[in-house]
Structure formats: structure tokens, C-alpha cells
Design a protein around this motif. Structure first.
Motif, PDB file in Angstrom:
ATOM      1  N   PHE A  37      -7.101 -26.628 -27.597  1.00  0.00           N
ATOM      2  CA  PHE A  37      -8.334 -26.168 -28.028  1.00  0.00           C
ATOM      3  C   PHE A  37      -8.900 -27.421 -28.888  1.00  0.00           C
ATOM      4  O   PHE A  37     -10.374 -27.430 -28.930  1.00  0.00           O
ATOM      5  N   SER A  38      -8.194 -28.028 -29.808  1.00  0.00           N
ATOM      6  CA  SER A  38      -8.616 -29.237 -30.515  1.00  0.00           C
ATOM      7  C   SER A  38      -9.313 -30.256 -29.692  1.00  0.00           C
ATOM      8  O   SER A  38     -10.155 -30.846 -30.106  1.00  0.00           O
ATOM      9  N   PHE A  39      -8.221 -30.529 -28.547  1.00  0.00           N
ATOM     10  CA  PHE A  39      -8.892 -31.570 -27.843  1.00  0.00           C
ATOM     11  C   PHE A  39     -10.078 -31.234 -27.020  1.00  0.00           C
ATOM     12  O   PHE A  39     -11.077 -32.085 -26.989  1.00  0.00           O
TER      13      PHE A  39
ATOM     14  N   SER B 236     -13.045 -31.773 -29.499  1.00  0.00           N
ATOM     15  CA  SER B 236     -13.028 -33.122 -30.102  1.00  0.00           C
ATOM     16  C   SER B 236     -14.112 -33.721 -28.855  1.00  0.00           C
ATOM     17  O   SER B 236     -14.876 -34.654 -29.038  1.00  0.00           O
ATOM     18  N   VAL B 237     -13.951 -33.263 -27.462  1.00  0.00           N
ATOM     19  CA  VAL B 237     -14.651 -34.005 -26.179  1.00  0.00           C
ATOM     20  C   VAL B 237     -15.855 -33.499 -26.609  1.00  0.00           C
ATOM     21  O   VAL B 237     -17.011 -34.050 -26.317  1.00  0.00           O
ATOM     22  N   ALA B 238     -16.100 -31.924 -26.726  1.00  0.00           N
ATOM     23  CA  ALA B 238     -17.273 -31.537 -26.968  1.00  0.00           C
ATOM     24  C   ALA B 238     -18.218 -32.090 -28.283  1.00  0.00           C
ATOM     25  O   ALA B 238     -19.216 -32.258 -28.218  1.00  0.00           O
ATOM     26  N   LEU B 239     -17.534 -32.418 -29.408  1.00  0.00           N
ATOM     27  CA  LEU B 239     -18.058 -32.731 -30.483  1.00  0.00           C
ATOM     28  C   LEU B 239     -18.561 -34.267 -30.334  1.00  0.00           C
ATOM     29  O   LEU B 239     -19.634 -34.513 -30.724  1.00  0.00           O
ATOM     30  N   ALA B 240     -17.812 -35.168 -29.575  1.00  0.00           N
ATOM     31  CA  ALA B 240     -18.029 -36.568 -29.285  1.00  0.00           C
ATOM     32  C   ALA B 240     -19.486 -36.427 -28.214  1.00  0.00           C
ATOM     33  O   ALA B 240     -20.243 -37.200 -28.540  1.00  0.00           O
TER      34      ALA B 240
ATOM     35  N   ALA C  72      -9.721 -24.043 -34.559  1.00  0.00           N
ATOM     36  CA  ALA C  72      -8.555 -24.227 -33.723  1.00  0.00           C
ATOM     37  C   ALA C  72      -7.683 -25.148 -34.285  1.00  0.00           C
ATOM     38  O   ALA C  72      -6.300 -24.704 -34.204  1.00  0.00           O
ATOM     39  N   PHE C  73      -8.192 -25.777 -35.137  1.00  0.00           N
ATOM     40  CA  PHE C  73      -6.820 -26.731 -36.087  1.00  0.00           C
ATOM     41  C   PHE C  73      -6.131 -25.749 -36.996  1.00  0.00           C
ATOM     42  O   PHE C  73      -4.894 -25.810 -37.001  1.00  0.00           O
TER      43      PHE C  73
ATOM     44  N   CYS D  57      -5.559 -36.225 -29.572  1.00  0.00           N
ATOM     45  CA  CYS D  57      -5.030 -34.978 -29.175  1.00  0.00           C
ATOM     46  C   CYS D  57      -4.350 -34.772 -28.073  1.00  0.00           C
ATOM     47  O   CYS D  57      -3.270 -34.070 -27.931  1.00  0.00           O
ATOM     48  N   LEU D  58      -4.774 -35.596 -27.082  1.00  0.00           N
ATOM     49  CA  LEU D  58      -4.069 -35.464 -25.652  1.00  0.00           C
ATOM     50  C   LEU D  58      -2.842 -36.061 -25.769  1.00  0.00           C
ATOM     51  O   LEU D  58      -1.531 -35.595 -25.388  1.00  0.00           O
TER      52      LEU D  58
END
Length: 309
Positions: free
Chosen positions: A181-183, A186-190, A212-213, A277-278
Motif C-alpha cells: 500500500f505504501s508503494f 508513493s506512486v499516487a503522490l508522485a 499505510a505506513f 518501497c518496491l
């Protein structure tokens, strides 16, 4: 009066001599019992040099001496004063020793403590006003309120984690789910920051990111790092993980703005964090064992067996 005092002193000395004699008799009995070991190996291994006194340690049950064909008694393989096979010695030397359990704990525990902070969640919390400003939220008052909302979300899900840390089938599964979920966040935030989406969308993604974190990666990492280390080096091993964790947190926080400038904005920085994260997910999937329902002794022996395979 003097005679009475002398008699009392002499009686006291007799009592002390009798007590010492009794203690020597008890020790002589215990020393003849092979289930106890009065050697100072543990003090020497810890580098402390001992304190001048021998402390008995419990030996594992041993078989009685067997006679050889010639009629001479021979000691079983377990007899004699020696350290348990595969046990870790204390001190910093033990942390970096060749003991299989220590090697596995060093890689997994310290690795998890590094990835916990390298994923950039702390930077997201520290720089909420900057992220929202880049997303088009110009009011400083609204930025502070949004930062408070992110902090409250993080605190709430830290409390939730106390009830769900083993609820998803174990700590390993909880950790992997949280990292996944953090990954995604991160993609959505970027994407949200890079495309200058609405501030509300960016704030929502930020809250999901810290949730998520905090529900998995945050608490599970601390628990796993503490439980992985063998008893003899647990304090120093855990301290090493904490040092790596704090150093990584400081490095990420201090380099976030420079990283953002180098990668074309905060969106580029969070794309980099998504890659971390990946890597975190692959690391945890490959190396982190399931610890739910296992005693510390079972965890230590399990690490040793897994490394020996």
C-alpha cells in the motif's frame, strides 16, 4: 562488660565460620552435579572479565558415562565444559559473528530498520506544507491545518496497529501488505504532485500514505528487529538497528529538498521513494520469516536452521 563483649564477638565468628562451611558444602554438592556448570565462559565471552565469582548455569541433561569395550569409562559427547553448540557469544563481536542466527538477524533486522525510513514517509510528514504549496495550496493557515490532519492520521493508525499487527495472518503478511500500500500511495503522490492536482487530492493521498505506513511498516519493523536477535546479543543488535534507522531518517529528511530539486520537483522524489518501497517489498518477501506465535528461543533456532540450509 569486656568479657561479655569478647564472648559475643567470638560467638559471631563461630556463626560466620559455620555459615561459610555450610556454603562450601552446598557448593561441593552442586559442583559434583553435572547438570550445573561453574565455569566463567560467559563472562569471558562478554569481554567483562568476570566479577571474581562463578555463577552456575544450567546444563542440558546428559547421559551417564559409558564404558568402552576395554572397561574404561568414556565421556559422552556432551560431557566436559564447553559452550552450547551454535550459541551466540555476547558483546559487539557476537553481533558480527559467524553464528548463523546472528548473521540472519543482522541482515534482516538492520535491513528492515533501514527500509522503514528510506521509503520517505517521514519526509512526507515533515514537508506537508511544501507539498501542498507545490500542489497549489497557497494559504499558510490551511497548510498548517493540513499538516495537523496528517499528524492526527498517523497517530490514529499507530494506535490501530496495536490491534491488527497480527490480525492479517501474521507479522510478515501485515508488513508485506503495508509495504504494498505504501508503494501504491508513493506512486499516487508522485503523480498528484507532478500534475499539480487539487490540494484536496494531494492531502487525501498523503493521509493514505501515512496510514499505510503507520498500520504496518512502522510498528512491525520495531517488533521484528527486537525479536530476531539471539538473547546474548539482543541489546546491542537492537541498538544497532535503531542507530541505522535514525541515521537513515535524518539523511532522508535533510536531503529531501535537494533530491526534489535534482529530480524536477517533489513528484520526482516520491517516484524515487516508490522504487525504494518496491525494493523493500522484495527484501521482506525473500528474507523476513513469520514470527507470530513463536517464542524467542524458537525464533533463534529457526533462524539458525534456515541459514544452515
Amino acid at each position: 562488660g569486656g568479657v561479655g563483649a569478647g564472648g559475643g564477638s567470638e560467638g559471631k565468628r563461630k556463626d560466620e565460620d559455620a555459615a561459610v562451611s555450610s556454603m562450601r558444602s552446598i557448593r561441593a554438592l552442586v559442583e559434583r552435579d553435572e547438570r550445573w556448570d561453574w565455569s566463567d565462559d560467559d563472562d569471558e565471552a562478554d569481554g567483562g572479565g568476570g566479577d571474581g565469582y562463578s555463577t552456575p548455569t544450567r546444563r542440558s541433561p546428559r547421559k551417564s558415562p559409558q564404558k568402552s569395550p576395554g572397561g574404561v569409562k568414556s565421556k559422552s559427547p556432551g560431557n566436559g565444559r564447553r559452550r552450547r553448540v551454535g550459541s551466540a557469544s555476547g558483546g559487539w563481536r557476537g553481533v558480527f559473528s559467524d553464528d548463523p542466527a546472528c548473521r540472519r538477524a543482522l541482515v534482516v533486522g538492520v535491513g528492515l530498520m533501514f527500509f522503514q525510513q528510506a521509503c520517505g514517509t517521514e519526509a512526507a510528514v515533515y514537508y506537508v506544507p511544501t507539498l501542498l504549496r507545490d500542489a497549489g495550496w497557497s494559504s499558510e493557515t490551511d497548510q498548517i491545518k493540513a499538516a495537523c490532519a496528517v499528524g492526527a492520521t498517523k497517530t490514529f493508525f499507530v494506535l490501530v496497529s496495536a490491534f491488527v499487527i497480527d490480525g492479517l495472518g501474521g507479522r510478515r503478511r501485515t508488513l508485506l501488505t503495508s509495504v504494498a500500500f505504501s508503494f501504491a500511495c508513493s506512486v499516487a503522490l508522485a503523480a498528484s504532485v507532478a500534475s499539480v492536482a487539487s490540494p484536496a487530492a494531494t492531502l487525501t493521498v498523503l493521509c493514505l500514505y501515512v496510514a499505510a505506513f503507520s498500520a504496518g511498516v512502522g510498528p512491525v519493523t520495531w517488533v521484528v528487529n527486537a525479536e530476531l536477535w539471539p538473547r546474548a546479543v539482543r541489546a546491542r543488535g537492537t541498538a544497532l538497528g535503531v542507530a541505522v534507522n535514525r541515521a537513515t531518517s535524518g539523511a532522508v529528511a535533510m536531503s529531501f529538498l535537494s533530491l526534489s530539486d535534482a529530480l524536477g520537483g517533489a513528484g520526482g522524489a516520491f517516484a524515487c521513494f516508490a522504487g525504494v518501497c518496491l525494493c523493500h517489498f522484495v527484501f521482506a518477501y525473500a528474507l523476513v520469516p513469520e514470527l507470530k506465535g513463536r517464542s524467542l528461543e524458537q525464533i533463534e533456532s529457526g533462524l539458525r536452521e534456515a541459514t544452515a540450509r
